[in-house]
Design a protein around this motif. Structure first.
Motif, short mmCIF file in Angstrom:
data_model
loop_
_atom_site.label_atom_id
_atom_site.label_comp_id
_atom_site.label_asym_id
_atom_site.label_seq_id
_atom_site.Cartn_x
_atom_site.Cartn_y
_atom_site.Cartn_z
N SER A 1 0.83 -1.22 0.14
CA SER A 1 0.20 -0.11 0.13
C SER A 1 0.71 1.22 -0.07
N GLY A 2 0.26 2.13 -0.31
CA GLY A 2 0.67 3.65 -0.39
C GLY A 2 0.36 4.71 0.30
N ASP A 3 0.32 5.11 1.53
CA ASP A 3 0.03 6.14 2.44
C ASP A 3 -1.53 5.88 2.51
N THR A 4 -2.05 4.65 2.79
CA THR A 4 -3.21 4.53 3.20
C THR A 4 -3.61 4.54 4.42
N ASP A 5 -5.12 4.49 4.67
CA ASP A 5 -5.63 4.60 5.99
C ASP A 5 -6.43 3.15 6.31
N PHE A 6 -6.68 2.46 5.32
CA PHE A 6 -7.58 1.05 5.65
C PHE A 6 -9.03 1.53 6.06
N PRO A 7 -9.65 2.49 5.31
CA PRO A 7 -10.91 3.05 5.84
C PRO A 7 -12.23 2.07 5.67
N THR A 8 -12.20 1.07 4.82
CA THR A 8 -13.36 0.12 4.68
C THR A 8 -12.86 -1.28 4.13
N GLU A 9 -13.75 -2.35 4.30
CA GLU A 9 -13.50 -3.50 3.98
C GLU A 9 -13.29 -3.58 2.31
N ARG A 10 -14.01 -2.58 1.62
CA ARG A 10 -13.76 -2.54 0.19
C ARG A 10 -12.26 -2.30 -0.13
N ALA A 11 -11.89 -1.21 0.51
CA ALA A 11 -10.51 -0.81 0.25
C ALA A 11 -9.40 -1.76 0.69
N ASN A 12 -9.66 -2.44 1.86
CA ASN A 12 -8.80 -3.36 2.26
C ASN A 12 -8.57 -4.63 1.37
N ALA A 13 -9.84 -4.86 0.80
CA ALA A 13 -9.80 -6.03 -0.05
C ALA A 13 -8.74 -5.90 -1.34
N TYR A 14 -8.51 -4.51 -1.75
CA TYR A 14 -7.36 -4.35 -2.78
C TYR A 14 -6.22 -4.59 -2.29
N ILE B 1 1.68 3.16 5.45
CA ILE B 1 0.44 3.57 5.84
C ILE B 1 0.58 5.09 6.24
N GLN B 2 -0.65 5.76 6.46
CA GLN B 2 -0.97 7.15 6.50
C GLN B 2 -0.13 7.71 7.51
N GLY B 3 0.06 9.00 7.38
CA GLY B 3 1.13 9.74 8.23
C GLY B 3 0.22 9.41 9.66
N ARG B 4 1.09 9.33 10.90
CA ARG B 4 0.69 9.27 12.10
C ARG B 4 -0.44 8.05 12.69
N LEU B 5 -0.69 7.16 11.51
CA LEU B 5 -1.22 6.26 11.62
C LEU B 5 -0.88 4.95 12.42
N MET C 1 6.07 -0.79 8.55
CA MET C 1 6.51 0.57 8.01
C MET C 1 5.46 1.55 8.54
N TYR C 2 5.88 2.63 9.11
CA TYR C 2 4.94 3.60 9.22
C TYR C 2 5.94 5.09 8.94
N GLN C 3 4.80 6.03 8.88
CA GLN C 3 5.49 7.32 8.56
C GLN C 3 5.21 8.40 9.62
N SER C 4 6.01 9.01 10.08
CA SER C 4 5.94 10.11 11.13
C SER C 4 5.20 11.34 10.50
N GLY C 5 5.50 11.71 9.32
CA GLY C 5 4.88 12.62 8.44
C GLY C 5 5.51 13.80 8.52
#
Length: 426
Positions: free
Chosen positions: A161-174, A195-199, A216-220
């Protein structure tokens, strides 16, 4: 071709290459495949190799907020409305990417390829800026399989993934489809999630997944939340599923504060985020970023073709390539290798009333990062250690005296004017 043999160490806290400890020192170069000419790429690779970088984080597809480019390179055919036809790969685009990867690997770099940046996936936070042009779910497997089958010989890391926030089951399926496709076709490839900054939380389906290689995380880049550099490293380090931890996107040098806030991050800011990450649990390595390299910006070109997070203009890529902060990150790698610190364990021994001072150690060494000069009080007796203070601004080494009283110790103020690392060895 160089045999990279890049793997996770037996202790699950760091990496090895050809059986030897490996400090993951990456550069953020998301937009290379769409924006850099072959000649520019060669110049870039030679400079970063000279500095000691060994991993390159690249977006496999077009970066949605890249700088304007004259190359007009697209990974997919375009439809009449300008959207991608995800059923029609542009072979020429991937041919060129293969040449660029060959050049990188020949110089000893490990490619870390992002498969699905958040704007290609529905429901993510990027939806507010780019509502259309999403990849259909039924195209994910074919696209990922194409990338893996074509580039597996380069032994890349895959950032699912790139910069994602895992918002829904539909997104997570990707992301799950992409991860499982990589695992099926190339089970020895290391994978992670950018993953998204600060997540600091990832869905259990990924946390428990045997195919996920490291965290892997990002402090952003938000000026109000730079403390998460050490907080999130510590969080992932203590997860029950033990994996190496990497801050894959600390604040980029000379990027402006996000959300249109006035100000830019200096080399000191980037250095501080990195050292705090490394000593708080992210001791497997770290990623650098320069504002001008990640978007591959050229003077006179537009920045922010797609409205994004409100960053000020980047520097020309050649100027950004030579920012001093990259040498700071190179020096971190040197120190970690010289003192055998790779994968070092965070220590809760600081008595000062701040989380900014970080400590870590192994059986023979204690390492402290002190961003602002002060006496450092420790909750342990360190009489068996000999200490050295390293001035990180000028990279000077100084002998250091420590006072010990029963089960506590104190390191007096040093003589430098910037941040330091203090290393004690038995």
């Amino acid at each position: 071709m160089i045999d990279l043999s890049f793997n996770i160490a037996k202790n699950q806290r760091s990496f090895t290459q050809e059986g030897k400890p490996f400090f993951y020192l990456a550069d953020t170069v998301w937009s290379a495949f769409t924006n850099a000419t072959i000649e520019e790429w060669s110049e870039y690779l030679d400079y970063r190799k000279m500095q000691g970088f060994n991993v390159l984080q690249i977006n496999m597809l077009r970066q949605w907020d890249a700088s304007e480019s004259d190359l007009n390179l697209q990974p997919f055919a375009l439809m009449e409305n300008g959207d991608f036809n995800y059923h029609a790969l542009n072979e020429a685009y991937f041919d060129r990417a293969e040449v660029m990867l060959q050049m990188a690997v020949e110089r000893g770099f490990i490619p870390a390829l992002v498969l699905l940046w958040c704007n290609y996936v529905p429901d993510t936070w990027a939806e507010m800026f780019q509502k259309g042009n999403k990849m259909p779910l039924d195209c994910v497997e074919n696209y990922v399989a194409y990338v893996v089958n074509r580039y597996s010989r380069f032994e890349p890391v895959y950032l699912i993934s790139g910069d994602t926030d895992f918002p829904t089951e539909r997104a997570n399926a990707y992301y799950l489809k992409a991860l499982e496709t990589v695992q099926e076709l190339s089970p020895t490839s290391l994978t992670t999630l950018h993953i998204q900054g600060r997540l600091r939380e990832i869905p259990e389906v990924f946390a428990q997944h045997k195919g996920l290689g490291f965290y892997m995380y990002q402090s952003g880049h938000n000026s109000e939340f730079q403390h998460v550099a050490h907080e999130i490293a510590q969080h992932f380090y203590h997860k029950p599923e033990i994996r190496p931890v990497i801050n894959g996107e600390p604040c980029y040098e000379q990027i402006s504060y996000s959300r249109n806030v006035y100000g830019r991050y200096t080399a000191l800011d980037a250095r501080k985020a990195a050292w705090q990450s490394l000593l708080a649990g992210g001791g497997a390595g770290v990623t650098y970023g320069a504002h001008g390299i990640w978007s591959w910006h050229k003077k006179g070109k537009k920045f922010g073709i797609v409205e994004g997070e409100g960053f000020d203009s980047p520097y020309d890529w050649r100027m950004a390539l030579r920012f001093e902060g990259a040498w700071d990150y190179s020096f971190m790698k040197y120190v970690f290798e010289m003192y055998n610190l790779i994968g070092i364990k965070p220590l809760d021994i600081i008595l000062n009333n701040t989380g900014e001072i970080r400590a870590a150690g192994n059986e023979n060494t204690i390492v402290l990062y002190v961003p602002v000069n002060t006496r450092v009080r420790l909750s342990i007796n360190v009489q068996d250690y000999k200490f050295t203070t390293i001035d990180l601004a000028e990279r000077r080494f100084a002998q250091t005296e420590v006072s010990v009283h029963e089960d506590r110790s104190m390191i007096d103020m040093h003589s430098f004017e910037s941040d330091v690392v203090i290393i004690g060895t038995k």
